[in-house]
Write an enzyme that holds these catalytic residues in place. Structure first.
Site, PDB file in Angstrom:
ATOM      1  N   SER A  61       1.204  -1.162  -0.155  1.00 32.79           N
ATOM      2  CA  SER A  61      -0.444   0.179  -0.217  1.00 32.79           C
ATOM      3  C   SER A  61       0.709   1.305   0.139  1.00 32.79           C
ATOM      4  O   SER A  61       0.092   1.892  -0.759  1.00 32.79           O
ATOM      5  CB  SER A  61      -0.925   0.160   1.619  1.00 32.79           C
ATOM      6  OG  SER A  61      -1.935  -0.969   1.204  1.00 32.79           O
ATOM      7  N   GLY A  88       1.547  -4.656  15.815  1.00 28.42           N
ATOM      8  CA  GLY A  88       2.012  -3.815  17.153  1.00 28.42           C
ATOM      9  C   GLY A  88       2.673  -3.528  17.356  1.00 28.42           C
ATOM     10  O   GLY A  88       3.752  -2.365  18.534  1.00 28.42           O
ATOM     11  N   HIS A  91       3.913   1.018  12.516  1.00 28.81           N
ATOM     12  CA  HIS A  91       4.152   0.922  11.035  1.00 28.81           C
ATOM     13  C   HIS A  91       2.489   0.669  10.232  1.00 28.81           C
ATOM     14  O   HIS A  91       2.668   1.785   9.381  1.00 28.81           O
ATOM     15  CB  HIS A  91       4.826  -0.843  11.011  1.00 28.81           C
ATOM     16  CG  HIS A  91       4.361  -0.648   9.143  1.00 28.81           C
ATOM     17  ND1 HIS A  91       5.623  -0.012   8.278  1.00 28.81           N
ATOM     18  CD2 HIS A  91       4.326  -1.834   8.830  1.00 28.81           C
ATOM     19  CE1 HIS A  91       5.411  -0.926   7.117  1.00 28.81           C
ATOM     20  NE2 HIS A  91       4.215  -1.939   7.442  1.00 28.81           N
ATOM     21  N   ARG A 130     -14.993  -6.543   4.035  1.00 33.12           N
ATOM     22  CA  ARG A 130     -15.206  -6.015   2.832  1.00 33.12           C
ATOM     23  C   ARG A 130     -14.612  -5.826   1.836  1.00 33.12           C
ATOM     24  O   ARG A 130     -14.748  -5.368   0.798  1.00 33.12           O
ATOM     25  CB  ARG A 130     -14.088  -4.816   3.981  1.00 33.12           C
ATOM     26  CG  ARG A 130     -15.000  -3.941   4.663  1.00 33.12           C
ATOM     27  CD  ARG A 130     -13.950  -2.937   5.757  1.00 33.12           C
ATOM     28  NE  ARG A 130     -14.649  -2.306   6.642  1.00 33.12           N
ATOM     29  CZ  ARG A 130     -15.533  -2.954   8.321  1.00 33.12           C
ATOM     30  NH1 ARG A 130     -14.728  -4.424   8.302  1.00 33.12           N
ATOM     31  NH2 ARG A 130     -15.577  -2.821   8.837  1.00 33.12           N
TER      32      ARG A 130
END
Length: 160
Positions: A61, A88, A91, A130
């Protein structure tokens, strides 16, 4: 509730009007199952609109904005598809922010509508829900194409 108040995603008027809209779909490669659903939904929307897409794959992305920037001058609409799932570390925040800001910049700078189909999810299940897969509650790939091509049609209808 996600999806509440969403616009009509009808693209049949594009086909009915015989509009020639050049569409590029740029898709990230992470999270294969979710991405396959997004891409299939986007391709279905392009087909429903009677258009022929150009599909380009990039690693992730984060790379979507640079690809969109290179494609925007050559296409009437660009659709960006990706998935970022929270982990976690920070990022997630950096990639989501960079993708969103970068794609917005490309759209505003070039005047080319960018369909935003980047899922930013806390869990993999949210992405699956989604992705337009069997059992999914939403089809964000289809929606991203519908938003982009309907924006092109609206701008042409306004004479711009």
């Amino acid at each position: 509730m996600s999806g509440h108040g969403a616009p009509d995603n009808d693209v049949s008027s594009i086909k009915a009007k015989g509009l020639d809209i050049r569409v590029a779909i740029v898709a990230a490669s992470w999270h294969t199952e979710i991405m396959d659903g997004l891409i299939n939904g986007a391709l279905r929307a392009v087909e429903d609109a009677g258009l022929l897409p150009k599909l380009i794959r990039v690693p992730g992305s984060f790379e979507l904005p640079v690809a969109a920037a290179r494609l925007a001058p050559h296409f009437d609409a660009v659709v960006a598809l990706g998935v970022v799932i929270r982990g976690g570390t920070p990022h997630f925040d950096y990639v989501c922010s960079a993708a969103t800001t970068g794609l917005t910049d490309v759209s505003v700078r070039t005047g080319t509508p960018i369909g935003f189909g980047v899922l930013t999810c806390d869990t993999e299940q949210q992405g699956l829900d989604r992705a337009g897969l069997p059992g999914s509650s939403e089809d964000k790939g289809y929606e991203a194409v519908a938003a982009a091509v309907n924006t092109v049609a609206a701008l042409r209808g306004a004479g711009v």
